[in-house]
Design a protein around this motif. Structure first.
Motif, PDB file in Angstrom:
ATOM      1  N   GLY A  37       0.782  -1.213   0.000  1.00  0.00           N
ATOM      2  CA  GLY A  37       0.000   0.000   0.000  1.00  0.00           C
ATOM      3  C   GLY A  37       0.818   1.269   0.000  1.00  0.00           C
ATOM      4  N   ARG A  38       2.127   1.163  -0.256  1.00  0.00           N
ATOM      5  CA  ARG A  38       2.989   2.343  -0.264  1.00  0.00           C
ATOM      6  C   ARG A  38       3.050   2.952  -1.652  1.00  0.00           C
ATOM      7  NH1 ARG A  38       6.799  -1.146   3.357  1.00  0.00           N
ATOM      8  NH2 ARG A  38       6.991  -2.269   1.391  1.00  0.00           N
ATOM      9  N   SER A  39       3.069   4.288  -1.704  1.00  0.00           N
ATOM     10  CA  SER A  39       3.159   4.993  -2.983  1.00  0.00           C
ATOM     11  C   SER A  39       4.492   4.694  -3.655  1.00  0.00           C
ATOM     12  CB  SER A  39       3.010   6.499  -2.772  1.00  0.00           C
ATOM     13  OG  SER A  39       1.738   6.814  -2.269  1.00  0.00           O
ATOM     14  N   MET A  40       4.437   4.417  -4.965  1.00  0.00           N
ATOM     15  CA  MET A  40       5.637   4.093  -5.730  1.00  0.00           C
ATOM     16  C   MET A  40       6.213   5.354  -6.375  1.00  0.00           C
ATOM     17  SD  MET A  40       5.826   0.803  -5.398  1.00  0.00           S
ATOM     18  CE  MET A  40       6.894   0.249  -6.736  1.00  0.00           C
ATOM     19  N   PRO A  41       7.527   5.406  -6.536  1.00  0.00           N
ATOM     20  CA  PRO A  41       8.130   6.536  -7.251  1.00  0.00           C
ATOM     21  C   PRO A  41       7.663   6.564  -8.706  1.00  0.00           C
ATOM     22  CG  PRO A  41       9.797   5.265  -6.050  1.00  0.00           C
ATOM     23  CD  PRO A  41       8.541   4.460  -6.042  1.00  0.00           C
ATOM     24  N   LEU A  42       7.751   7.736  -9.326  1.00  0.00           N
ATOM     25  CA  LEU A  42       7.395   7.866 -10.742  1.00  0.00           C
ATOM     26  C   LEU A  42       8.200   6.876 -11.569  1.00  0.00           C
ATOM     27  CD1 LEU A  42       7.264  11.754 -11.108  1.00  0.00           C
ATOM     28  CD2 LEU A  42       5.330  10.174 -10.902  1.00  0.00           C
ATOM     29  N   GLY A  43       7.523   6.258 -12.536  1.00  0.00           N
ATOM     30  CA  GLY A  43       8.197   5.333 -13.437  1.00  0.00           C
ATOM     31  C   GLY A  43       8.234   3.910 -12.946  1.00  0.00           C
ATOM     32  N   GLU A  44       7.886   3.677 -11.675  1.00  0.00           N
ATOM     33  CA  GLU A  44       7.906   2.313 -11.134  1.00  0.00           C
ATOM     34  C   GLU A  44       6.506   1.724 -11.157  1.00  0.00           C
ATOM     35  OE1 GLU A  44      10.082   1.374  -7.684  1.00  0.00           O
ATOM     36  OE2 GLU A  44      11.748   2.739  -8.161  1.00  0.00           O
ATOM     37  N   VAL A  45       6.455   0.422 -11.398  1.00  0.00           N
ATOM     38  CA  VAL A  45       5.186  -0.267 -11.617  1.00  0.00           C
ATOM     39  C   VAL A  45       4.531  -0.679 -10.300  1.00  0.00           C
ATOM     40  CG1 VAL A  45       4.151  -2.355 -12.589  1.00  0.00           C
ATOM     41  CG2 VAL A  45       5.830  -1.060 -13.911  1.00  0.00           C
ATOM     42  N   GLY A  46       3.233  -0.469 -10.215  1.00  0.00           N
ATOM     43  CA  GLY A  46       2.455  -0.910  -9.063  1.00  0.00           C
ATOM     44  C   GLY A  46       0.979  -0.927  -9.415  1.00  0.00           C
ATOM     45  N   GLU A  47       0.134  -1.112  -8.410  1.00  0.00           N
ATOM     46  CA  GLU A  47      -1.305  -1.149  -8.647  1.00  0.00           C
ATOM     47  C   GLU A  47      -1.859   0.268  -8.774  1.00  0.00           C
ATOM     48  OE1 GLU A  47      -5.388  -3.297  -7.018  1.00  0.00           O
ATOM     49  OE2 GLU A  47      -3.625  -3.225  -5.711  1.00  0.00           O
ATOM     50  N   ILE A  48      -2.708   0.465  -9.777  1.00  0.00           N
ATOM     51  CA  ILE A  48      -3.332   1.766  -9.999  1.00  0.00           C
ATOM     52  C   ILE A  48      -4.485   1.920  -9.001  1.00  0.00           C
ATOM     53  CG2 ILE A  48      -4.586   3.198 -11.653  1.00  0.00           C
ATOM     54  CD1 ILE A  48      -3.130   1.586 -13.878  1.00  0.00           C
ATOM     55  N   CYS A  49      -4.408   2.968  -8.169  1.00  0.00           N
ATOM     56  CA  CYS A  49      -5.430   3.229  -7.168  1.00  0.00           C
ATOM     57  C   CYS A  49      -6.042   4.606  -7.432  1.00  0.00           C
ATOM     58  CB  CYS A  49      -4.828   3.180  -5.768  1.00  0.00           C
ATOM     59  SG  CYS A  49      -4.082   1.579  -5.352  1.00  0.00           S
ATOM     60  N   ILE A  50      -7.366   4.716  -7.265  1.00  0.00           N
ATOM     61  CA  ILE A  50      -8.111   5.914  -7.688  1.00  0.00           C
ATOM     62  C   ILE A  50      -8.964   6.439  -6.539  1.00  0.00           C
ATOM     63  CG2 ILE A  50      -9.891   6.777  -9.256  1.00  0.00           C
ATOM     64  CD1 ILE A  50      -9.044   4.457 -11.161  1.00  0.00           C
ATOM     65  N   ARG A  51      -8.931   7.766  -6.389  1.00  0.00           N
ATOM     66  CA  ARG A  51      -9.792   8.426  -5.408  1.00  0.00           C
ATOM     67  C   ARG A  51     -10.463   9.629  -6.071  1.00  0.00           C
ATOM     68  NH1 ARG A  51      -6.906  10.651  -0.114  1.00  0.00           N
ATOM     69  NH2 ARG A  51      -5.914  11.988  -1.684  1.00  0.00           N
ATOM     70  N   GLY A  52     -11.750   9.789  -5.824  1.00  0.00           N
ATOM     71  CA  GLY A  52     -12.454  10.927  -6.406  1.00  0.00           C
ATOM     72  C   GLY A  52     -13.942  10.821  -6.132  1.00  0.00           C
ATOM     73  N   PRO A  53     -14.696  11.866  -6.448  1.00  0.00           N
ATOM     74  CA  PRO A  53     -16.142  11.868  -6.163  1.00  0.00           C
ATOM     75  C   PRO A  53     -16.921  10.882  -7.009  1.00  0.00           C
ATOM     76  CG  PRO A  53     -15.538  13.783  -7.480  1.00  0.00           C
ATOM     77  CD  PRO A  53     -14.253  13.127  -7.079  1.00  0.00           C
ATOM     78  N   GLN A  54     -16.292  10.349  -8.070  1.00  0.00           N
ATOM     79  CA  GLN A  54     -16.970   9.382  -8.931  1.00  0.00           C
ATOM     80  C   GLN A  54     -16.782   7.940  -8.463  1.00  0.00           C
ATOM     81  OE1 GLN A  54     -13.990  10.730  -9.395  1.00  0.00           O
ATOM     82  NE2 GLN A  54     -13.134  10.292 -11.411  1.00  0.00           N
ATOM     83  N   VAL A  55     -15.987   7.718  -7.422  1.00  0.00           N
ATOM     84  CA  VAL A  55     -15.738   6.353  -6.940  1.00  0.00           C
ATOM     85  C   VAL A  55     -16.959   5.855  -6.176  1.00  0.00           C
ATOM     86  CG1 VAL A  55     -14.325   4.907  -5.426  1.00  0.00           C
ATOM     87  CG2 VAL A  55     -13.240   6.645  -6.873  1.00  0.00           C
ATOM     88  N   MET A  56     -17.370   4.638  -6.481  1.00  0.00           N
ATOM     89  CA  MET A  56     -18.594   4.046  -5.941  1.00  0.00           C
ATOM     90  C   MET A  56     -18.660   4.108  -4.419  1.00  0.00           C
ATOM     91  SD  MET A  56     -17.841  -0.048  -6.079  1.00  0.00           S
ATOM     92  CE  MET A  56     -16.461  -0.757  -5.132  1.00  0.00           C
TER      93      MET A  56
END
Length: 566
Positions: free
Chosen positions: A410-429
């Motif tokens: 669950g740690r943020s990855m540096p730019l250019g490194e591969v990880g799981e795409i996680c999304i936050r916003g008012p459109q999230v269910m």
């Protein structure tokens, strides 16, 4: 998994994508004019009353007519004793009745359950039972499927419509051809079923009572496999869909920062309205901006599709890689006048670069790719709408949206490194319908949705998908989950074990390949395919079947699908 979250102030410094925003696109959504979908809908039906809202098979519906007829549906539902929060299923392709019914349900404060009309009885049963749907509107072509499940579900009302119901005198001819010539309506018998025409008539005789709704009220249960294989309803609120509609409206507007904007915009709606992509980006965006959507009932009929397009000076096409590819292989399509085409928006599955380059060569318009899921209403990222060429990535987060690439901890990855795409916003269910454990698996404590897709973010804040974390198979933009295919396969008495994977397919992006360990040595490939056809809708069915002596497994007996991939 332990989920760690960076301090919010630290995350704010990571929003590097904002530097790439068009000047007309806000970093965060301003206070919105509408809190709920009925507010947006009623406002547009009044403001754009004389404009065409939807056209199907040559018949157009103005915004005024759309609003009037949706209100009749809402009034009828209330008169029948349905209440706010009741789930009402809609099972039909892109015909005029679809938006009328959908917005009628929403106006009545009820919840739309979109159903793929090609579902088998098994799939329909699951969705109706899981959602607790108490009513359904269905095209007569698929009424036999509803008939087959009536004793397993709790439907109080079934309303059946025909292809010609909204087409005036022409409708009688359309119905004759559909029923008698093409024989597309299997025999059905549903006691006490109501006709769509009679429901509209009865709805016009009773008063509609506006429901008090808030942003937090549920508008749609959008069924999806999510990041695991059990089909479940993504709970989409009025706030989710209003937010995503407005996010995309700002994004769309930026396409015309430096060129004249057609008014009204003419959208081509070829993707099914029961799919979240078309629901939001075609129907809701079109309604919000007073646009005109041309509905394509059967986009697989490419010659018919091209003929329909020849009648319109269309401005916006929204589609998938497979649709773009199929259209370009049609000579009549290639000869169309594309001088009015301003925007091609691709999503649902990865757009392949050769397809995008050929599309731009033929139409003169680049494909602008976006990304999202049912759980994000759906759009989360998109490329700039004024881009001159295809980028090969899914773009940057849209207004009020954060994307973070995270590792297994669950740690943020540096730019250019591969990880799981996680999304936050008012459109999230708001979560998965009545599945708190499933919701907890995909939502982090700091409000991010874990997509199950793996990618990286570059120095400009643009994201590229490189793989899928799960074993999901993507067929023409639809999620197919191996667990479901395997469960159906082993229902056959001649199958001992089975494993499904996705293999490349030139037409659908991927196709299902099923590996089978036989219990009955006389079992044939065709028998396996026939069994799957009876229990799975078309895009889920195995296109390839391979018989093997045993499946590869881990030391604890888990089937290793990765070892079956070429």
């Amino acid at each position: 998994m332990t989920t760690l979250s960076a301090p919010e102030s630290d995350f704010a410094s990571r929003r590097i994508w904002l530097e790439s925003y068009a000047a007309s696109v806000p970093a965060t959504l301003p206070p919105l004019d509408h809190e709920t979908l009925p507010e947006l809908f009623d406002d547009s039906c009044s403001r754009y009353a004389d404009r065409k809202a939807f056209t199907s098979m040559g018949r157009s519906l103005t915004f005024h007519e759309l609003g009037e007829q949706a209100t009749k549906i809402a009034a009828w539902l209330q008169a029948e004793g349905f209440n706010k929060g009741d789930r009402i299923a809609v099972m039909m392709p892109n015909i005029l009745q679809n938006p009328i019914i959908v917005f009628g349900i929403v106006k009545a404060g009820m919840i739309v359950v979109n159903v793929n009309p090609l579902y088998t009885p098994r799939e329909l049963t699951h969705q109706l039972k899981d959602s607790g749907a108490v009513g359904i509107f269905v095209l007569e072509n698929f009424a036999h499927t509803v008939q087959a499940v009536l004793d397993k579900v709790a439907l109080r009302r079934v309303v059946v419509t025909s292809m010609g119901d909204m087409l005036g005198l022409k409708g009688h001819l359309v119905n004759f051809i559909v029923r008698k010539v093409k024989k597309l309506v299997p025999a059905w018998s549903i006691p006490h079923a109501r006709s769509y025409v009679s429901v509209l008539a009865d709805g016009g005789k009773v008063s509609f009572r506006p429901e008090a709704l808030t942003r937090g009220d549920i508008a749609f249960l959008q069924y999806t496999g999510g990041t695991t294989g059990v089909s479940k309803g993504a709970v989409l609120t009025h706030g989710n869909l209003i937010a995503n509609t407005m996010q995309m409206s700002f994004w769309l507007g930026s396409a015309f920062d430096n060129r004249p904007r057609p008014d009204p915009l003419l959208f081509v709606c070829a993707l099914p309205l029961y799919h979240i992509f078309a629901l939001t980006v075609n129907a809701l965006m079109g309604i919000a901006c007073g646009g005109h959507n041309v509905l394509i009932a059967n986009p697989r009929d490419i010659p018919g599709f091209a003929k329909e397009l020849s009648r319109y000076d269309f401005n916006i096409i929204i589609g998938l890689n497979t649709l773009f590819n199929a259209l370009m292989n049609n000579e009549a399509f290639r000869k169309l006048d594309f001088s009015h085409l301003q925007l091609t928006f691709g999503g649902g599955m990865s757009v392949q670069r050769p397809v995008a380059e050929r599309w731009q060569q033929i139409t003169g318009c680049p494909i602008i790719e976006g990304y999202g899921l049912s759980e994000t209403s759906p759009v989360a990222t998109a490329n700039p709408m004024n881009a001159a060429e295809f980028s090969g990535c899914i773009g940057m987060p849209i207004s009020s949206t954060d994307v973070d690439i995270r590792d297994e901890e669950g740690r943020s990855m540096p730019l250019g490194e591969v990880g799981e795409i996680c999304i936050r916003g008012p459109q999230v269910m708001a979560g998965y319908w009545q599945r708190p454990e499933e919701t907890a698996r995909v939502m982090t404590p700091d409000g991010f949705f874990r997509t199950g897709d793996v990618g990286f973010m570059d120095a400009r804040g643009f994201t590229k998908i490189v793989d899928r974390k799960k074993d999901m198979i993507l067929v023409s933009g639809f999620n197919v989950y191996p667990n479901e295919i395997e469960e159906v396969a082993v229902m056959h008495p001649g199958i001992h074990e089975a494993a499904a994977i996705g293999v490349p397919d030139p037409h659908s992006g991927e196709a299902v390949k099923l590996f089978v360990v036989r219990k009955d040595e006389t079992l044939t490939e065709q028998q396996v395919k026939d069994h799957c056809a009876a229990n799975l809708t078309n895009y889920k069915r195995p296109r390839h079947v391979a018989f093997i002596d045993e499946l590869p497994k881990s030391n604890v007996g888990k089937i290793l699908r990765k070892d079956l991939r070429p």
